[in-house]
Design a protein around this motif. Structure first.
Motif, mmCIF file in Angstrom:
data_model
loop_
_atom_site.group_PDB
_atom_site.id
_atom_site.type_symbol
_atom_site.label_atom_id
_atom_site.label_comp_id
_atom_site.label_asym_id
_atom_site.label_seq_id
_atom_site.Cartn_x
_atom_site.Cartn_y
_atom_site.Cartn_z
ATOM 1 N N UNK A 80 -7.713 8.084 -13.270
ATOM 2 C CA UNK A 80 -8.272 6.730 -13.307
ATOM 3 C C UNK A 80 -9.623 6.720 -14.014
ATOM 4 N N UNK A 81 -10.499 7.668 -13.678
ATOM 5 C CA UNK A 81 -11.818 7.729 -14.301
ATOM 6 C C UNK A 81 -11.718 8.030 -15.791
ATOM 7 N N UNK A 82 -10.785 8.889 -16.158
ATOM 8 C CA UNK A 82 -10.681 9.333 -17.546
ATOM 9 C C UNK A 82 -10.124 8.252 -18.464
ATOM 10 N N UNK A 83 -9.172 7.468 -17.985
ATOM 11 C CA UNK A 83 -8.441 6.590 -18.890
ATOM 12 C C UNK A 83 -8.519 5.092 -18.575
ATOM 13 N N UNK A 84 -8.934 4.732 -17.374
ATOM 14 C CA UNK A 84 -8.915 3.309 -17.010
ATOM 15 C C UNK A 84 -10.312 2.771 -16.738
ATOM 16 N N UNK A 85 -11.067 3.468 -15.927
ATOM 17 C CA UNK A 85 -12.416 2.996 -15.568
ATOM 18 C C UNK A 85 -13.278 2.765 -16.799
ATOM 19 N N UNK A 86 -13.198 3.678 -17.773
ATOM 20 C CA UNK A 86 -14.062 3.586 -18.942
ATOM 21 C C UNK A 86 -13.699 2.420 -19.855
ATOM 22 N N UNK A 104 -7.896 -2.175 -9.160
ATOM 23 C CA UNK A 104 -7.007 -1.021 -9.153
ATOM 24 C C UNK A 104 -7.654 0.169 -8.457
ATOM 25 N N UNK A 105 -8.972 0.302 -8.615
ATOM 26 C CA UNK A 105 -9.678 1.419 -7.983
ATOM 27 C C UNK A 105 -9.528 1.380 -6.462
ATOM 28 N N UNK A 106 -9.439 0.183 -5.914
ATOM 29 C CA UNK A 106 -9.283 0.045 -4.465
ATOM 30 C C UNK A 106 -7.958 0.638 -3.972
ATOM 31 N N UNK A 107 -7.008 0.824 -4.877
ATOM 32 C CA UNK A 107 -5.683 1.327 -4.496
ATOM 33 C C UNK A 107 -5.493 2.807 -4.803
ATOM 34 N N UNK A 108 -6.516 3.468 -5.360
ATOM 35 C CA UNK A 108 -6.342 4.850 -5.813
ATOM 36 C C UNK A 108 -5.897 5.770 -4.681
ATOM 37 N N UNK A 109 -6.509 5.657 -3.524
ATOM 38 C CA UNK A 109 -6.121 6.510 -2.399
ATOM 39 C C UNK A 109 -4.692 6.204 -1.959
ATOM 40 N N UNK A 110 -4.322 4.943 -1.979
ATOM 41 C CA UNK A 110 -2.947 4.560 -1.636
ATOM 42 C C UNK A 110 -1.954 5.105 -2.655
ATOM 43 N N UNK A 111 -2.327 5.054 -3.942
ATOM 44 C CA UNK A 111 -1.461 5.610 -4.986
ATOM 45 C C UNK A 111 -1.270 7.102 -4.762
ATOM 46 N N UNK A 112 -2.345 7.782 -4.369
ATOM 47 C CA UNK A 112 -2.254 9.224 -4.096
ATOM 48 C C UNK A 112 -1.222 9.503 -3.011
ATOM 49 N N UNK A 113 -1.170 8.660 -1.997
ATOM 50 C CA UNK A 113 -0.198 8.839 -0.913
ATOM 51 C C UNK A 113 1.226 8.711 -1.443
ATOM 52 N N UNK A 114 1.446 7.786 -2.380
ATOM 53 C CA UNK A 114 2.805 7.584 -2.916
ATOM 54 C C UNK A 114 3.297 8.791 -3.700
ATOM 55 N N UNK A 115 2.398 9.681 -4.106
ATOM 56 C CA UNK A 115 2.785 10.869 -4.869
ATOM 57 C C UNK A 115 3.409 11.944 -3.981
ATOM 58 N N UNK A 116 3.272 11.794 -2.681
ATOM 59 C CA UNK A 116 3.769 12.809 -1.757
ATOM 60 C C UNK A 116 5.194 12.483 -1.319
ATOM 61 N N UNK A 117 5.944 13.499 -0.988
ATOM 62 C CA UNK A 117 7.316 13.316 -0.504
ATOM 63 C C UNK A 117 7.281 13.213 1.015
ATOM 64 N N UNK A 118 7.120 12.000 1.504
ATOM 65 C CA UNK A 118 6.976 11.782 2.941
ATOM 66 C C UNK A 118 8.123 10.956 3.525
ATOM 67 N N UNK A 119 9.215 10.857 2.764
ATOM 68 C CA UNK A 119 10.342 10.020 3.207
ATOM 69 C C UNK A 119 10.935 10.515 4.525
ATOM 70 N N UNK A 120 10.917 11.817 4.727
ATOM 71 C CA UNK A 120 11.539 12.385 5.928
ATOM 72 C C UNK A 120 10.512 13.005 6.866
ATOM 73 N N UNK A 121 9.249 12.619 6.684
ATOM 74 C CA UNK A 121 8.186 13.125 7.539
ATOM 75 C C UNK A 121 8.124 12.266 8.800
ATOM 76 N N UNK A 122 8.255 12.905 9.942
ATOM 77 C CA UNK A 122 8.255 12.161 11.207
ATOM 78 C C UNK A 122 6.926 11.458 11.480
#
Length: 228
Positions: A80-86, A104-122
């Motif tokens: 985000x910092x390299x390509x969007x913020x600037x 969009x910056x407000x969602x960065x942490x949420x986007x990071x969560x979507x990168x994880x495979x948590x579909x079957x995490x209890x």
């Protein structure tokens, strides 16, 4: 004044709640509150007593989840910092453009969560719903940012939608390449497409005047246009 780590912690707790995580009411037994932070992370098997070991903490599911989120966050935020913020550096007069970038910056942490495979995490029963909502919202924001950049002829050095669809490791590598100057002369194809469209529009304006000046009666041959 609220410091950035405090903001991240607050956002993280909010996200965990959205994911359906049930937070413990007591500290894990693996953590000795009588010890310092350093001592809790020091490997007892290390003769130098200066190597931080996460082995025993990684066995705590909630700790491992938070650790994975923050690792992904580092990569996503770097991109985000390299390509969007600037992109917003010299275009403050366009409020909507700036609002989309900061939004969009407000969602960065949420986007990071979507990168994880948590579909079957209890721990995260609401992950699928959360992921779908965040990706849809952020995709719309990025498309608006791209449209503004296109209209303002702002060069893009990467496909911004990679923030949504690429894994966090790839985003981290891409951001590092940018920080090292390896992408200095690379422009996103959208800029070249804009140049082509501008040239075509100019031809459409000039050509009829030339034909009229030369008194040329020209009819488009549709079949010739389709001939390879």
């Amino acid at each position: 004044m609220i410091e950035e780590p405090e903001i991240i912690c607050a956002d993280l707790l909010h996200i965990l709640k959205q994911l359906g995580v049930k937070l413990p009411t007591e500290f894990p037994v693996e953590i000795d509150l009588q010890k310092s932070v350093d001592d809790n992370f020091t490997s007892e098997n290390s003769p130098q007593n200066d190597i931080y070991a996460f082995d025993f903490l990684e066995k705590i599911p909630l700790f491992d989840l938070i650790y994975q989120i923050l690792k992904a966050y580092t990569d996503v935020y770097g991109f985000y910092l390299a390509y969007i913020y600037e992109l917003d550096n010299n275009h403050y007069e366009y409020d909507d453009f700036s609002d989309n970038i900061t939004g969009l910056e407000d969602y960065i942490l949420s986007i990071a969560v979507t990168k994880l495979d948590l579909h079957h995490n209890n721990l995260t029963p609401n992950f699928t719903t959360f992921q779908r909502k965040i990706l849809r919202t952020c995709e719309e924001l990025i498309l608006e940012i791209k449209n503004f950049a296109f209209k303002l002829n702002i060069p893009l050095r990467a496909e911004l939608l990679d923030l949504i669809y690429d894994d966090h490791d790839s985003l981290g590598v891409n951001a590092e390449a940018e920080s090292l100057g390896l992408n200095k002369y690379r422009l996103h194809p959208d800029i070249y497409m804009n140049e082509l469209l501008t040239g075509m529009r100019l031809i459409h304006q000039v050509l009829p005047k030339i034909l009229n000046k030369l008194e040329i009666d020209f009819t488009v041959d549709d079949q010739a246009l389709r001939r390879w």
